[in-house]
Design a protein around this motif. Sequence first.
Motif, PDB file in Angstrom:
ATOM      1  N   UNK A 128     -11.666  32.710  10.780  1.00 35.94           N
ATOM      2  CA  UNK A 128     -11.241  34.591  11.072  1.00 35.94           C
ATOM      3  C   UNK A 128     -11.731  35.658  10.218  1.00 35.94           C
ATOM      4  N   UNK A 129     -11.904  36.738  10.577  1.00 35.79           N
ATOM      5  CA  UNK A 129     -12.414  37.671   9.917  1.00 35.79           C
ATOM      6  C   UNK A 129     -11.396  39.114  10.513  1.00 35.79           C
TER       7      UNK A 129
ATOM      8  N   UNK B 281      -8.723  41.525  14.010  1.00 42.52           N
ATOM      9  CA  UNK B 281      -9.241  40.463  13.183  1.00 42.52           C
ATOM     10  C   UNK B 281     -10.419  40.173  14.536  1.00 42.52           C
ATOM     11  N   UNK B 282     -11.562  39.271  13.826  1.00 42.33           N
ATOM     12  CA  UNK B 282     -12.611  39.065  14.649  1.00 42.33           C
ATOM     13  C   UNK B 282     -12.810  37.127  14.406  1.00 42.33           C
ATOM     14  N   UNK B 283     -12.152  37.033  15.780  1.00 40.30           N
ATOM     15  CA  UNK B 283     -11.653  35.175  15.980  1.00 40.30           C
ATOM     16  C   UNK B 283     -12.722  34.384  16.744  1.00 40.30           C
ATOM     17  N   UNK B 284     -13.261  34.676  16.641  1.00 47.76           N
ATOM     18  CA  UNK B 284     -14.672  33.613  17.673  1.00 47.76           C
ATOM     19  C   UNK B 284     -14.089  32.925  18.721  1.00 47.76           C
ATOM     20  N   UNK B 285     -13.734  31.622  18.309  1.00 45.84           N
ATOM     21  CA  UNK B 285     -12.878  30.651  19.954  1.00 45.84           C
ATOM     22  C   UNK B 285     -11.941  30.751  19.032  1.00 45.84           C
ATOM     23  N   UNK B 286     -11.256  30.823  18.150  1.00 44.40           N
ATOM     24  CA  UNK B 286     -10.060  30.681  17.605  1.00 44.40           C
ATOM     25  C   UNK B 286      -8.934  30.718  19.041  1.00 44.40           C
ATOM     26  N   UNK B 287      -8.913  31.915  19.670  1.00 39.80           N
ATOM     27  CA  UNK B 287      -7.890  32.198  20.562  1.00 39.80           C
ATOM     28  C   UNK B 287      -8.192  32.265  21.319  1.00 39.80           C
ATOM     29  N   UNK B 288      -7.583  32.150  22.491  1.00 38.87           N
ATOM     30  CA  UNK B 288      -8.652  32.830  24.097  1.00 38.87           C
ATOM     31  C   UNK B 288      -6.970  32.015  25.064  1.00 38.87           C
TER      32      UNK B 288
ATOM     33  N   UNK C 111      -5.872  44.691  17.284  1.00 37.61           N
ATOM     34  CA  UNK C 111      -6.263  44.068  18.161  1.00 37.61           C
ATOM     35  C   UNK C 111      -7.201  42.358  17.586  1.00 37.61           C
ATOM     36  N   UNK C 112      -7.955  41.621  18.161  1.00 38.59           N
ATOM     37  CA  UNK C 112      -7.799  40.617  18.078  1.00 38.59           C
ATOM     38  C   UNK C 112      -9.229  40.353  18.796  1.00 38.59           C
ATOM     39  N   UNK C 113     -11.012  40.979  18.460  1.00 34.32           N
ATOM     40  CA  UNK C 113     -12.350  40.789  18.745  1.00 34.32           C
ATOM     41  C   UNK C 113     -12.674  39.234  19.035  1.00 34.32           C
ATOM     42  N   UNK C 114     -12.711  38.603  20.405  1.00 30.39           N
ATOM     43  CA  UNK C 114     -13.051  37.436  21.029  1.00 30.39           C
ATOM     44  C   UNK C 114     -14.550  37.048  21.401  1.00 30.39           C
ATOM     45  N   UNK C 115     -15.233  36.061  21.133  1.00 31.58           N
ATOM     46  CA  UNK C 115     -16.941  35.751  21.907  1.00 31.58           C
ATOM     47  C   UNK C 115     -16.660  35.698  23.360  1.00 31.58           C
ATOM     48  N   UNK C 116     -15.718  35.328  23.670  1.00 36.94           N
ATOM     49  CA  UNK C 116     -15.740  35.491  24.751  1.00 36.94           C
ATOM     50  C   UNK C 116     -15.441  36.394  25.770  1.00 36.94           C
ATOM     51  N   UNK C 117     -15.026  37.182  25.642  1.00 37.19           N
ATOM     52  CA  UNK C 117     -14.517  38.359  26.773  1.00 37.19           C
ATOM     53  C   UNK C 117     -14.640  40.096  25.764  1.00 37.19           C
TER      54      UNK C 117
ATOM     55  N   UNK D 290      -7.958  41.440  22.430  1.00 33.23           N
ATOM     56  CA  UNK D 290      -7.050  40.548  23.141  1.00 33.23           C
ATOM     57  C   UNK D 290      -5.928  41.826  21.563  1.00 33.23           C
ATOM     58  N   UNK D 291      -4.725  42.208  22.567  1.00 39.25           N
ATOM     59  CA  UNK D 291      -3.692  42.893  21.938  1.00 39.25           C
ATOM     60  C   UNK D 291      -3.897  41.848  20.919  1.00 39.25           C
ATOM     61  N   UNK D 292      -2.795  42.302  19.725  1.00 38.23           N
ATOM     62  CA  UNK D 292      -3.022  41.213  18.642  1.00 38.23           C
ATOM     63  C   UNK D 292      -1.234  41.137  19.120  1.00 38.23           C
TER      64      UNK D 292
END
Length: 257
Positions: free
Chosen positions: A144-145, A153-160, A192-198, A202-204
């Motif tokens: 996570x970044x 938070x830049x989370x990649x695919x860690x949460x979805x 915020x959570x910035x994710x890769x596939x949307x 996402x809100x925290x």
Amino acid sequence: MLTDVPLGVNQFLLTGKERALLIDTGYGRGCMPRKVKKLTSLPVTVVNTHLHPDHSGGNGAFDAVYVGEEDMPERGIPSNGLFRGVADAYRGNFLVRPLISALGKKFLLTPGGEEYLPMPEEFDLGGRKVRTVKWPGHTPGSVLFLDEGRKEIFAGDAINSAQWLFTCPEVTASEYAELWERLKGELSGFEKLRISHSRKPLPIGFIDGFVRALRNVNPENSKEVKIKGTPHPLMIYTENDEVYGKIGIWAYPSQMR
Ligand SMILES: [Zn+2]
């Protein structure tokens, strides 16, 4: 945010006063350095949230890439074995074969001459610090970044809302829930959570719904889906969270606890 088409995978470019940080390189059409140059003239450090082809496919266009230690290519590319298993299972089917070989070009990750470096604890971009946190769950070396200044938070695919855990079979759903619960104390200021596939962050608070889903998972309330060539059937759990809607967890049976 840059987004690959047609599958819509996001990469993020964070700029400070002295450096820029590129989080993920997409499918690797080779044009990523050009796209980045259009956005910044700063020297760019490249990182991967995890080593999967839709996040690391463009690594070869750069000299060096930081990845979580458990995802270092010399330990084996996390998803290649899985893809090869499925591809082999369909090799005898002449109708599907051309599709599998076309997909192989995208979904098999083959590192080139780029150098892989272990992820440091922090990147200082000049007036903007980004902290890294090891996050095994989607892959063993996922990271996570945390951008404390921007509260993102830049989370990649860690949460979805459709979470794959089977690409890291050594982690169970409840262990993954614990990991998120442990982080929550540190996250009070984040938004915020910035994710890769949307494209939509996402809100925290989504973490609460996500943890609830991970805690509810068990083999009895999940649907078994057999996919040819995977070492085990996949279990899919879906719940309708009262606040965040549909949340799905995809895992092997041994992880559904
Ligand atoms: Zn992934």
